[in-house]
Scaffold this motif. Sequence first.
Motif, PDB file in Angstrom:
ATOM      1  N   TRP A  89     -22.758 -41.413  -1.677  1.00 35.51           N
ATOM      2  CA  TRP A  89     -23.204 -42.723  -2.135  1.00 35.51           C
ATOM      3  C   TRP A  89     -22.309 -43.812  -1.592  1.00 35.51           C
ATOM      4  CZ3 TRP A  89     -26.848 -44.695  -5.768  1.00 35.51           C
ATOM      5  CH2 TRP A  89     -27.800 -43.753  -6.181  1.00 35.51           C
ATOM      6  N   GLU A  90     -22.911 -44.939  -1.288  1.00 36.86           N
ATOM      7  CA  GLU A  90     -22.171 -46.123  -0.875  1.00 36.86           C
ATOM      8  C   GLU A  90     -22.282 -47.159  -1.988  1.00 36.86           C
ATOM      9  OE1 GLU A  90     -22.145 -47.879   3.327  1.00 36.86           O
ATOM     10  OE2 GLU A  90     -23.633 -49.087   2.242  1.00 36.86           O
ATOM     11  N   LEU A  91     -21.133 -47.638  -2.459  1.00 43.25           N
ATOM     12  CA  LEU A  91     -21.090 -48.687  -3.476  1.00 43.25           C
ATOM     13  C   LEU A  91     -20.487 -49.932  -2.847  1.00 43.25           C
ATOM     14  CD1 LEU A  91     -19.766 -46.723  -6.578  1.00 43.25           C
ATOM     15  CD2 LEU A  91     -22.090 -47.531  -6.191  1.00 43.25           C
ATOM     16  N   GLU A  92     -21.250 -51.004  -2.864  1.00 42.65           N
ATOM     17  CA  GLU A  92     -20.798 -52.277  -2.310  1.00 42.65           C
ATOM     18  C   GLU A  92     -20.565 -53.250  -3.458  1.00 42.65           C
ATOM     19  OE1 GLU A  92     -22.799 -55.981   0.051  1.00 42.65           O
ATOM     20  OE2 GLU A  92     -23.470 -53.979   0.585  1.00 42.65           O
ATOM     21  N   ILE A  93     -19.344 -53.763  -3.548  1.00 43.79           N
ATOM     22  CA  ILE A  93     -19.001 -54.728  -4.586  1.00 43.79           C
ATOM     23  C   ILE A  93     -18.827 -56.087  -3.909  1.00 43.79           C
ATOM     24  CG2 ILE A  93     -17.354 -55.376  -6.383  1.00 43.79           C
ATOM     25  CD1 ILE A  93     -16.959 -51.963  -5.584  1.00 43.79           C
TER      26      ILE A  93
END
Length: 167
Positions: free
Chosen positions: A29-33
Amino acid sequence: MKRLRILLPLVALVAACARPPDRIQHGRWELEIATTEIDAPGLPAELQQQARAALNQTKRECVTPDNAAANPLRVFWEQSTSNPGLTCQTSENVFSGGVIRFRSSCRNSDGTPGQLRVALDGRYEAITLLASMSLNAEAPNPNGSGTLSVRTRSTIRGRRVGDCARN
């Protein structure tokens, strides 16, 4: 009667598809904040820009079926609060039925003034998630008098990008 027998399985299928998932799919998974707002009265603009740069990040994590697939943001939160100088309490932690809701409050472990409050609200599907996060921090002003307050608003976008690497 024959039409009813044909329609019942179709209605059941539509109802099952409409129900939000209980879990996300495991995998990479890629989490972009992305920090959309910083309010820090008294903090120079240059330091606000540095804070924005530090808060904006993209992480890739392997979400396994047995350790984090039920709540992938838990892993992110644990990494964010692993500072030994903080004592944190979670008052709400919901990640089910397509709903994300999280509330936590942290204080300095040594008893010095300062606190951090985090609220996270959002939605998820099997391969995507979207949440808004607010962070409110208060600490003694390093310049000597009063308290320094920092409030941020961020958006977290997540998506499954593939399978986890095999070792």
